[in-house]
Design a protein around this motif. Sequence first.
Motif, PDB file in Angstrom:
ATOM      1  N   ILE A  75      13.894  -2.278 -32.764  1.00 50.20           N
ATOM      2  CA  ILE A  75      14.877  -3.072 -33.492  1.00 50.20           C
ATOM      3  C   ILE A  75      14.645  -4.512 -33.074  1.00 50.20           C
ATOM      4  N   VAL A  76      14.320  -5.346 -34.058  1.00 47.37           N
ATOM      5  CA  VAL A  76      13.980  -6.740 -33.790  1.00 47.37           C
ATOM      6  C   VAL A  76      15.055  -7.649 -34.381  1.00 47.37           C
ATOM      7  N   LEU A  77      15.138  -8.853 -33.850  1.00 44.84           N
ATOM      8  CA  LEU A  77      16.057  -9.871 -34.339  1.00 44.84           C
ATOM      9  C   LEU A  77      15.233 -10.999 -34.934  1.00 44.84           C
ATOM     10  N   ILE A  78      15.558 -11.380 -36.151  1.00 41.77           N
ATOM     11  CA  ILE A  78      14.866 -12.497 -36.801  1.00 41.77           C
ATOM     12  C   ILE A  78      15.855 -13.639 -36.962  1.00 41.77           C
ATOM     13  N   GLU A  79      15.519 -14.777 -36.358  1.00 47.45           N
ATOM     14  CA  GLU A  79      16.296 -16.002 -36.529  1.00 47.45           C
ATOM     15  C   GLU A  79      15.555 -16.876 -37.534  1.00 47.45           C
ATOM     16  N   SER A  80      16.265 -17.336 -38.538  1.00 46.91           N
ATOM     17  CA  SER A  80      15.678 -18.191 -39.563  1.00 46.91           C
ATOM     18  C   SER A  80      16.493 -19.469 -39.637  1.00 46.91           C
ATOM     19  N   GLN A  81      15.792 -20.606 -39.716  1.00 42.86           N
ATOM     20  CA  GLN A  81      16.490 -21.885 -39.739  1.00 42.86           C
ATOM     21  C   GLN A  81      15.761 -22.872 -40.643  1.00 42.86           C
ATOM     22  N   ILE A  82      16.546 -23.615 -41.421  1.00 41.98           N
ATOM     23  CA  ILE A  82      15.998 -24.729 -42.190  1.00 41.98           C
ATOM     24  C   ILE A  82      15.553 -25.783 -41.176  1.00 41.98           C
ATOM     25  N   THR A  83      14.345 -26.308 -41.331  1.00 43.51           N
ATOM     26  CA  THR A  83      13.830 -27.296 -40.381  1.00 43.51           C
ATOM     27  C   THR A  83      13.669 -28.685 -40.979  1.00 43.51           C
ATOM     28  N   GLU A  84      13.506 -28.761 -42.289  1.00 46.97           N
ATOM     29  CA  GLU A  84      13.380 -30.054 -42.952  1.00 46.97           C
ATOM     30  C   GLU A  84      13.781 -29.895 -44.412  1.00 46.97           C
ATOM     31  N   GLN A  93      11.789 -22.172 -40.337  1.00 46.85           N
ATOM     32  CA  GLN A  93      11.129 -21.546 -39.193  1.00 46.85           C
ATOM     33  C   GLN A  93      11.784 -20.194 -38.964  1.00 46.85           C
ATOM     34  N   HIS A  94      10.943 -19.175 -38.806  1.00 50.05           N
ATOM     35  CA  HIS A  94      11.402 -17.832 -38.459  1.00 50.05           C
ATOM     36  C   HIS A  94      10.906 -17.530 -37.045  1.00 50.05           C
TER      37      HIS A  94
END
Length: 136
Positions: A75-84, A93-94
Motif C-alpha cells: 500500500i503506497v501513498l502518492i502525494e501530488s502537488q501543483i508546482t508552477e 510533482q508526484h
Amino acid sequence: MFKHQRELRIEWGDCDPADIVFYPRYFAFFDASTGALFAAMGCSLRDIRGQANQVGFPMVDTRSQFYKPSKYGDIVLIESQITEVGHASFGIQHRLFNNEKLAVECSEKRVWAGFNEQGELKAQAIPDVVRKRMLA
C-alpha cells in the motif's frame, strides 16, 4: 500551491515477473493522481470536458526517478502537488512513498487545452477560477 494525497494498493496486474511494479504502471498511477488532484480542487475532468470546447490538460513532458521498488500487495501513498502555474501550462510533482520511504518521484508539465473555431486542439489560458484553486 494545491496538494492532494491518495493511497493505492499495488495489484498483481501492476507487476512484472519479478513481482515489482512494471515502470509504465507508475505513469498510469500518476496520471490518475493528477485526475484526483483536480477532483479534490473541485475541477474534475468530467466537469472540465463538460464546458464548451474544453478538452482537459494533456501531458507535454514527464520525468521520473525510481529509488525503491514496490511489490504486489504494498500500500503506497502518492502525494501530488501543483508546482508552477503559467498562462496555459502548469507543473505537477508526484511523490510515491512505500513504508514512508520515497520510492518514486515524477514531474509533469501539462497544458490546458481545448478546440479553437477551426476544431483544432490548442493550448488555452487556464480559467481564472481554476488558476485560483491551483494556487491555493
